[in-house]
Motif scaffolding. Sequence first.
Motif, PDB file in Angstrom:
ATOM      1  N   LEU A  22       0.945  -1.118  -0.159  1.00  0.00           N
ATOM      2  CA  LEU A  22      -0.014  -0.106  -0.001  1.00  0.00           C
ATOM      3  C   LEU A  22       0.996   1.325   0.213  1.00  0.00           C
ATOM      4  CD1 LEU A  22      -2.854   0.480   0.016  1.00  0.00           C
ATOM      5  CD2 LEU A  22      -3.108   0.867   2.425  1.00  0.00           C
ATOM      6  N   TYR A  23       1.851   1.241   0.584  1.00  0.00           N
ATOM      7  CA  TYR A  23       2.881   2.353   0.786  1.00  0.00           C
ATOM      8  C   TYR A  23       3.296   2.639  -0.559  1.00  0.00           C
ATOM      9  CZ  TYR A  23       2.920   1.837   5.953  1.00  0.00           C
ATOM     10  OH  TYR A  23       2.369   1.742   7.204  1.00  0.00           O
ATOM     11  N   ALA A  24       3.832   1.710  -1.436  1.00  0.00           N
ATOM     12  CA  ALA A  24       4.345   1.818  -2.796  1.00  0.00           C
ATOM     13  C   ALA A  24       3.310   2.025  -3.828  1.00  0.00           C
ATOM     14  CB  ALA A  24       5.124   0.441  -2.923  1.00  0.00           C
ATOM     15  N   ASN A  25       2.218   1.588  -3.601  1.00  0.00           N
ATOM     16  CA  ASN A  25       1.058   1.715  -4.549  1.00  0.00           C
ATOM     17  C   ASN A  25      -0.484   2.068  -3.722  1.00  0.00           C
ATOM     18  OD1 ASN A  25      -0.644   1.475  -6.676  1.00  0.00           O
ATOM     19  ND2 ASN A  25       0.091  -0.143  -7.580  1.00  0.00           N
ATOM     20  N   PRO A  26      -0.546   3.231  -3.534  1.00  0.00           N
ATOM     21  CA  PRO A  26      -1.777   3.580  -2.789  1.00  0.00           C
ATOM     22  C   PRO A  26      -2.974   3.122  -3.806  1.00  0.00           C
ATOM     23  CG  PRO A  26      -0.244   5.205  -2.829  1.00  0.00           C
ATOM     24  CD  PRO A  26       0.552   4.289  -3.643  1.00  0.00           C
ATOM     25  N   GLY A  27      -2.848   3.275  -4.835  1.00  0.00           N
ATOM     26  CA  GLY A  27      -4.009   2.614  -5.957  1.00  0.00           C
ATOM     27  C   GLY A  27      -4.654   1.404  -5.361  1.00  0.00           C
ATOM     28  N   VAL A  28      -3.861   0.495  -4.614  1.00  0.00           N
ATOM     29  CA  VAL A  28      -4.610  -1.011  -4.226  1.00  0.00           C
ATOM     30  C   VAL A  28      -5.768  -0.551  -3.404  1.00  0.00           C
ATOM     31  CG1 VAL A  28      -4.143  -2.759  -2.990  1.00  0.00           C
ATOM     32  CG2 VAL A  28      -2.359  -1.863  -4.408  1.00  0.00           C
ATOM     33  N   GLU A  29      -5.395   0.479  -2.583  1.00  0.00           N
ATOM     34  CA  GLU A  29      -6.784   0.897  -1.398  1.00  0.00           C
ATOM     35  C   GLU A  29      -7.592   1.962  -1.975  1.00  0.00           C
ATOM     36  OE1 GLU A  29      -9.184   0.261   1.775  1.00  0.00           O
ATOM     37  OE2 GLU A  29      -7.585  -1.399   0.946  1.00  0.00           O
ATOM     38  N   LEU A  30      -7.055   3.035  -2.383  1.00  0.00           N
ATOM     39  CA  LEU A  30      -7.583   4.415  -2.726  1.00  0.00           C
ATOM     40  C   LEU A  30      -7.458   4.421  -4.194  1.00  0.00           C
ATOM     41  CD1 LEU A  30      -6.081   6.657   0.145  1.00  0.00           C
ATOM     42  CD2 LEU A  30      -8.431   5.649  -0.105  1.00  0.00           C
ATOM     43  N   GLU A  31      -8.374   4.313  -4.946  1.00  0.00           N
ATOM     44  CA  GLU A  31      -8.357   4.221  -6.485  1.00  0.00           C
ATOM     45  C   GLU A  31      -8.432   5.705  -6.892  1.00  0.00           C
ATOM     46  OE1 GLU A  31     -11.449   1.663  -8.045  1.00  0.00           O
ATOM     47  OE2 GLU A  31     -10.577   0.092  -7.385  1.00  0.00           O
ATOM     48  N   PRO A  32      -7.899   6.006  -8.166  1.00  0.00           N
ATOM     49  CA  PRO A  32      -7.922   7.377  -8.576  1.00  0.00           C
ATOM     50  C   PRO A  32      -9.359   7.859  -8.900  1.00  0.00           C
ATOM     51  CG  PRO A  32      -7.033   5.892 -10.234  1.00  0.00           C
ATOM     52  CD  PRO A  32      -7.236   5.030  -8.959  1.00  0.00           C
TER      53      PRO A  32
END
Length: 221
Positions: A152-162
């Motif tokens: 999640l830290y490296a890729n926030p899009g996993v949880e918070l989509e654009p």
Amino acid sequence: GAGRGREGRQAVTRGIRRIDSYILGEFLMSFGVAFLFFFFIFFVNQILVLAEEIFSKKVPFWDVILFILYSLPSILALAFPFGALVGALMAVGRFSSDNEILAFRACGVPLRRMLAPLLFAGAVLSLVSFVMNDYFLPLGNIRLGSMYRKILYANPGVELEPYSVKRYQDTVIITGAVEGSTLRDIAIIDRNAEHQKRVITARSGVLEEGRSQRGVISIRL
């Protein structure tokens, strides 16, 4: 006379052991088939969940492998009891359909003696399942949570989509574009200590581990 009696008792003991081995072997084969079936079902379900939440977000392959590895204890914890139950039913059902239970009873083997191998196998599987649930399952969940936060830290899009709106309890998070590990155009709607509604906006933000409490994800705006 004593020698014949001893030989007779040894013959009975060998016969009982052969019956125990036969019943135990039939149960283990049925348990193996049932366990693999349920393991495959739960594993595929986990893979489908990962495919939707992680695979589509271009997460590194090795992180995905570790995520699946840490998910295995929870899958095994479900597959073991289901496999043991269905395996016992399959074994006893086959004995009954082939009239082997009737043959055993005709040979003087009581039902409680036939159930002894199944009870022994159940006790062993219960011990293995207890160790799995008491040690490996909590350890896997801890590692799984740590790995998920790392992803999640490296890729926030996993949880918070654009360009999406997410609700967490009493907090609403509105996000714009997601560029790498950075969230753009963030708006947070929540309540302060006096329970008054407030709106916090920022041009960008980064997910990181909370400084006051370990394991809590925070957004540095």
